[in-house]
Write a protein that holds these residues in place. Structure first.
Motif, PDB file in Angstrom:
ATOM      1  N   PHE A 132      44.197  51.006  44.295  1.00 18.41           N
ATOM      2  CA  PHE A 132      44.391  49.872  43.398  1.00 18.41           C
ATOM      3  C   PHE A 132      45.865  49.735  43.030  1.00 18.41           C
ATOM      4  O   PHE A 132      46.434  48.638  43.060  1.00 18.41           O
ATOM      5  N   ALA A 170      40.917  42.409  38.694  1.00 18.08           N
ATOM      6  CA  ALA A 170      39.985  42.719  37.604  1.00 18.08           C
ATOM      7  C   ALA A 170      38.668  43.221  38.173  1.00 18.08           C
ATOM      8  O   ALA A 170      38.108  44.225  37.711  1.00 18.08           O
ATOM      9  N   LEU A 173      39.009  46.779  39.471  1.00 21.03           N
ATOM     10  CA  LEU A 173      38.974  47.779  38.409  1.00 21.03           C
ATOM     11  C   LEU A 173      37.551  48.034  37.927  1.00 21.03           C
ATOM     12  O   LEU A 173      37.170  49.182  37.670  1.00 21.03           O
ATOM     13  N   ILE A 174      36.767  46.955  37.810  1.00 18.92           N
ATOM     14  CA  ILE A 174      35.378  47.131  37.370  1.00 18.92           C
ATOM     15  C   ILE A 174      34.641  48.020  38.374  1.00 18.92           C
ATOM     16  O   ILE A 174      33.952  48.974  37.997  1.00 18.92           O
ATOM     17  N   SER A 177      35.938  51.713  38.257  1.00 21.11           N
ATOM     18  CA  SER A 177      35.554  52.491  37.084  1.00 21.11           C
ATOM     19  C   SER A 177      34.048  52.690  37.035  1.00 21.11           C
ATOM     20  O   SER A 177      33.576  53.730  36.550  1.00 21.11           O
TER      21      SER A 177
END
Lengths: 485, 131
Positions: A132, A170, A173-174, A177
């Motif tokens: 990322f 975005a 990242l979701i 995580s």
């Protein structure tokens, strides 16, 4: 640990920093440092390719922090090949840019080096969150490169490109995580192990994360419903930047291949091969829509940008087949298509490049032929035959149409091909350096055509390595055991 | 607390997505910011919610031996990285939006003024020192 593994990151990083400090100095100094560093990078990449060619997977622990908690760089056949493809393309773009298209100002070279840092990092890293970070590095460099120079069209296309990529980040990242939340690790090899032993109750979350990752990587690779940003962005960028961007979609393809063979590959238990049913139809739709776009395009550069979409579709079809032969053919085609799109985008219209695009004796033909023979004639494969063959014809038609309108547009005198190119680029004289860069790229393509059997041996071994992710995981364990003490 | 946090993330993300789909650059930027707030909270929560427990366990400390007694420090490090990157990207996007408004004469995301609407300011090429 072999310290050469970190050179593809350090070299562009240090060069970029140096170039920023040298800003304002004579342009010739900046250009020569940038080209010299990229030549060195190519040498490093070739050395790494030779190292990786023995089939071993090498790791490099950053700061000597051991995996799975520390970040590792991983060199295997695939990442080594991608490094070489990138370095060749970057060198050609920089030589092209050094003839005057790198203005205004002298910042372009520094930004290209930052882009190379991001791209090389994405190819080498063995950690999902680090991927990322490198994505963001290459993206912010690409934003700046895309907007380099002035023009309302660039601002317009740039706005779309930046917003869609931020939304993509975005989602990335979701997904990352969520994967961390259920497995407790971000290291790709460790993720592969943990996903295989996943509690069935957690499987839906992991599956969601996996599909989200496919959306993000699909956005980068410009797959079917997510490619609308590409034609405008590529067509409005300056020529050397557009040529360099030919590698950016391949970063997306690379991450798809890496993630869905290693983490969600055959051994992933409940989630095994979960992206494959999506990839096959999406690849074919991408191929078809890209072809229609190329036919309908009224501007040459938009047309060539659609050819990038076509090449992504072809590549993904090979990936979706998920057999050794198909993957080997895909990676052969990847080398060819990256360089050829770079040559086309860079030189606006170069007659030699056009004749290469799908005609028999050259590498595009070999790539497609291999892909078709790998697909076979069973079941769904027939669609690939139809699209790929109709596609070659369509590409030929589209390019010959624009070729004829371009070269026979009634403007009085017969002008040599060379001058025509530069008339279009708004320059009075033929620029030898620019032609040199394009001819260099075409020579590389000629080389992979003539040396096709050697290249194919390599991609064959690469596909073999990709389809046995156990070796990758094993390498990680052995590395921790030896270096950790 | 889990339900509350989930609700907060949900509201942030849905507001973000709604604003992201607007036609003007300013709401789009606010939308992206809200989206990244939601995402940052989500990353943070993926280390599980615990209150009043330390993120670092010292070697000899047996009272903190079970995972229930300490909080995962890694998502906190990840969210820090994500915040920094998101902040830089927002700053970049703001500058880009201003430039697009100057060059295109309006703040529509497609660079074209809406129906029956006059350009806010006339489009003008940027001067050399503004690039």
């Amino acid at each position: 640990m072999n310290h050469l593994l970190i050179a593809p990151l350090l070299l562009p990083l240090l060069t970029a920093v140096l170039l920023i400090f040298l800003s304002g100095r004579p342009l010739v100094l900046i250009r020569s440092i940038s080209i010299l560093a990229t030549t060195l990078l190519l040498a490093v990449a070739i050395a790494l390719l030779q190292i990786a060619n023995d089939g071993q997977i090498r790791l490099y622990a950053l700061g000597n922090w051991m995996p799975p908690f520390g970040i590792v760089l991983v060199l295997d056949r695939l990442s080594a090949l991608m490094l070489v493809v990138t370095a060749v393309l970057a060198l050609a773009s920089l030589i092209y840019a050094a003839r005057g298209t790198d203005g205004p100002g002298d910042k372009l070279h520094a930004m290209v080096q930052f882009l190379l840092l991001g791209v090389n990092g994405a190819f080498l890293t063995g950690d999902l969150f680090n991927l990322f970070v490198f994505f963001e590095v290459l993206l912010i460099a690409s934003y700046a490169l895309l907007l380099h120079g002035r023009g309302a069209e660039r601002a317009r296309a740039g706005l779309h490109y930046v917003v869609i990529n931020l939304a993509g980040s975005a989602l990335f990242l979701i997904a990352v995580s969520a994967l961390y939340g259920i497995t407790g690790t971000l290291n790709m090899a460790d993720l592969a192990v943990k996903i295989a032993q996943l509690d069935p109750a957690d499987a839906p979350i992991a599956a969601t994360a996996a599909v989200l990752l496919l959306v993000v990587f699909g956005l980068k690779a410009a797959i079917a419903p997510l490619y609308f940003w590409l034609p405008r962005a590529y067509a409005s960028a300056s020529a050397p930047v557009a040529a360099l961007f030919a590698i950016m979609t391949k970063v997306g393809v690379y991450t798809i291949v890496r993630t869905y063979t290693l983490i969600f590959g055959d051994s992933a238990g409940e989630l095994a091969n979960l992206a494959l049913p999506w990839l096959w139809p999406l690849a074919l739709i991408t191929l078809a829509l890209g072809l229609l776009g190329a036919l309908a395009a009224r501007e040459l550069r938009i047309q060539i940008a659609y050819l990038v979409v076509v090449s992504v579709g072809t590549l993904l079809a090979g990936v979706a087949l998920n057999t050794e032969a198909a993957l080997a053919a895909s990676f052969y085609y990847l080398i060819h298509s990256t360089w050829i799109c770079g040559a086309l985008l860079g030189s606006l219209f170069f007659i030699a490049a056009v004749s290469v695009i799908g005609l028999p004796p050259l590498s595009g033909f070999i790539g497609k032929l291999l892909l078709l023979s790998a697909a076979g004639t069973q079941g769904n494969a027939i669609w690939l035959w139809v699209l790929l063959l109709a596609g070659s014809l369509t590409t030929l038609m589209a390019l010959s149409r624009s070729g004829s309108t371009f070269f026979w547009r009634g403007e009085g005198d017969v002008v040599s091909v060379e001058n025509r190119i530069n008339v279009d680029a708004g320059k009075p004289m033929a620029q030898k350096g620019e032609l040199l860069a394009v001819i260099g790229l075409l020579l590389c393509i000629l080389m992979i055509t003539l040396g096709a059997s050697a290249v194919l041996d390599y991609t064959q071994a690469l596909a073999q390595q990709l389809l046995s992710p156990e070796a990758y995981i094993q390498a990680m364990h052995e590395f921790t055991a030896i270096e950790g003490n | 607390m889990e339900a509350l946090i989930a609700l907060v993330i949900g509201v942030l993300v849905s507001c973000g997505v709604y604003l992201l789909l607007r036609a003007r650059t300013f709401p789009v930027i606010i939308g992206l910011t809200l989206l990244s707030y939601g995402v940052n909270l989500f990353i943070f929560v993926m280390g599980r919610l615990r209150t009043g427990v330390p993120p670092v366990v010292s070697k000899g400390d047996t009272s903190l031996s079970t995972t229930l007694n300490y909080t995962d420090p890694l998502p906190q490090a990840l969210v820090l990285t994500a915040i920094v990157i998101g902040f830089a990207m927002t700053a970049f996007l703001l500058v880009l939006a201003l430039r697009a408004r100057a060059e295109l004469g309006n703040d529509h995301v497609d660079g074209t003024a809406g129906l029956g609407e006059k350009p806010v300011i006339p489009a003008r090429p940027l001067a050399e020192d503004e690039v």
